[in-house]
Design a protein around this motif. Sequence first.
Motif, PDB file in Angstrom:
ATOM      1  N   THR A   1      32.650  39.058  49.805  1.00  0.00           N
ATOM      2  CA  THR A   1      32.227  37.727  49.359  1.00  0.00           C
ATOM      3  C   THR A   1      30.774  37.469  49.765  1.00  0.00           C
ATOM      4  OG1 THR A   1      34.498  37.011  49.714  1.00  0.00           O
ATOM      5  CG2 THR A   1      32.854  35.283  49.407  1.00  0.00           C
TER       6      THR A   1
ATOM      7  N   HIS B   1      36.419  46.383  43.781  1.00  0.00           N
ATOM      8  CA  HIS B   1      37.520  47.323  43.523  1.00  0.00           C
ATOM      9  C   HIS B   1      36.996  48.717  43.191  1.00  0.00           C
ATOM     10  CE1 HIS B   1      40.406  43.890  42.007  1.00  0.00           C
ATOM     11  NE2 HIS B   1      39.943  43.691  43.221  1.00  0.00           N
TER      12      HIS B   1
ATOM     13  N   LYS C   1      41.471  47.081  50.451  1.00  0.00           N
ATOM     14  CA  LYS C   1      40.637  47.774  49.456  1.00  0.00           C
ATOM     15  C   LYS C   1      40.716  49.291  49.665  1.00  0.00           C
ATOM     16  CE  LYS C   1      39.699  43.980  47.559  1.00  0.00           C
ATOM     17  NZ  LYS C   1      38.714  42.961  47.783  1.00  0.00           N
TER      18      LYS C   1
HETATM   19  C1  LIG Z   1      38.367  41.506  47.620  1.00  0.00           C
HETATM   20  C2  LIG Z   1      37.522  40.992  46.538  1.00  0.00           C
HETATM   21  C3  LIG Z   1      36.374  40.242  46.803  1.00  0.00           C
HETATM   22  C4  LIG Z   1      36.020  39.738  48.170  1.00  0.00           C
HETATM   23  O1  LIG Z   1      35.943  40.666  49.151  1.00  0.00           O
HETATM   24  P1  LIG Z   1      36.145  40.234  50.676  1.00  0.00           P
HETATM   25  O2  LIG Z   1      35.663  41.433  51.410  1.00  0.00           O
HETATM   26  O3  LIG Z   1      37.608  39.981  50.867  1.00  0.00           O
HETATM   27  O4  LIG Z   1      35.324  39.033  50.937  1.00  0.00           O
HETATM   28  C5  LIG Z   1      35.572  39.886  45.745  1.00  0.00           C
HETATM   29  N1  LIG Z   1      35.880  40.209  44.485  1.00  0.00           N
HETATM   30  C6  LIG Z   1      36.982  40.917  44.184  1.00  0.00           C
HETATM   31  C7  LIG Z   1      37.261  41.272  42.758  1.00  0.00           C
HETATM   32  C8  LIG Z   1      37.846  41.302  45.198  1.00  0.00           C
HETATM   33  O5  LIG Z   1      38.972  41.956  44.897  1.00  0.00           O
END
Ligand SMILES: *Cc1c(COP(=O)(O)O)cnc(C)c1O
Length: 382
Positions: free
Chosen positions: A75, A173, A199
């Motif tokens: 994020t 992703h 992830k």
């Molecule tokens: C997980 C995710 C995020 C955010 O990542 P964080 O590390 O949890 O802040 C943003 N966009 C997508 C599509 C995600 O799956």
Amino acid sequence: MTTNFYPEQYQKTGQYPINHNYLAEQFSDYPVILEKVAQVVLKGDFTLGEAVNKFESDFAKLNHGKFGIGVGSGTDALFLSLKALGIGEGDEVITTPFTFFATIGAIVTAGATPIFVDAAVDHNIDVTLIEQAITDKTKAIMPVHWAGVPCDMDKINQLAVQYNLKVIADACHGILSQYKNQGIAAVSDVSCFSMHPLKNLNVWGDGGVIVTNDEALAKQLYLIRNHGLSDRDHCQQWSYNSRLDTVQAVIAQHLLDHNIQNITDKRIANANYLDEKLSLISQVELPPREPNNVAVFHLYMGLFERRDELQQYLNKQGIDAKVHYPIPMHLQPAAKNMGYKKGDFPVAENIASNCLSLPVHEFISQQELDYMISTIQQFYSE
Ligand SMILES: *Cc1c(COP(=O)(O)O)cnc(C)c1O
């Protein structure tokens, strides 16, 4: 009282014999990692430093980008990229309503306005609808490589050049995915990655990486993720603290060196096998697969008739099938003042209503894949 919902959710997913997540197995070599973490302690090198530098550079290279900037989360990667490009108040950013909350949260937190464009059959933004959403306030396109499936970047980059827009990819992703033989970070101005525990490349908490080929932008990002400091005593601009923790960089480096290629290859192999079998079931609609790209299957997602019933059925049979996610962004409570309504993005809404994700992680066995397939066949034949 409002509590953090994650611990409960992890416990719940642990109940199924065939899990979506696999953290304990994935980190079964944790004593080796702890040894490496011990080196950080012995050196006292807790913030930034060598381990972060090396990881940033290796991670960027792996995804065919020049510069890597380690930050606090995926994020933050999105938010800081917008900030570094000067996108904020009064600016519009075109993106998809079929994404995770953070894509939109980052745009809004940066002060800009997300402009939604419907998804397409590949579950990514429909590139044929982007041009009509461009206004004189549009500053960027934020495509999301959903599930690790690359968006149609030729078309997106062509529009970006034509209208002088930046392309900030949500590649959370997409670690190791490829667009026409190029690493995913090579095909956007900026690509943002997450290393959240769920992830493909995951650390022991939160972490993120921004990758770019633009040196000036990279310099700006190194500054603004660290208080705007050019050295200990000089602040070039007021900013924020969102550094990738050194401890997390050590864990991420371990995965980069030993695991990520295997994790990715196994996910792809599992997905190919599921594709082969599930494509024979008429109630299942898989997204088209683009042969010139490499999708890394952070999620293995299809559209399934009677989705909710099927999910319950699979859960009862011990399979942790999940919905990522049931409500598109324009229909979220947080979007109530944005002027959207049900029916505005029919493709995204259809995906949200019918999508189901099956586990494809690297510890799924052949037997388990066959069991998932036969259970789905059984559901539709009853
Ligand atoms: C997980 C995710 C995020 C955010 O990542 P964080 O590390 O949890 O802040 C943003 N966009 C997508 C599509 C995600 O799956």
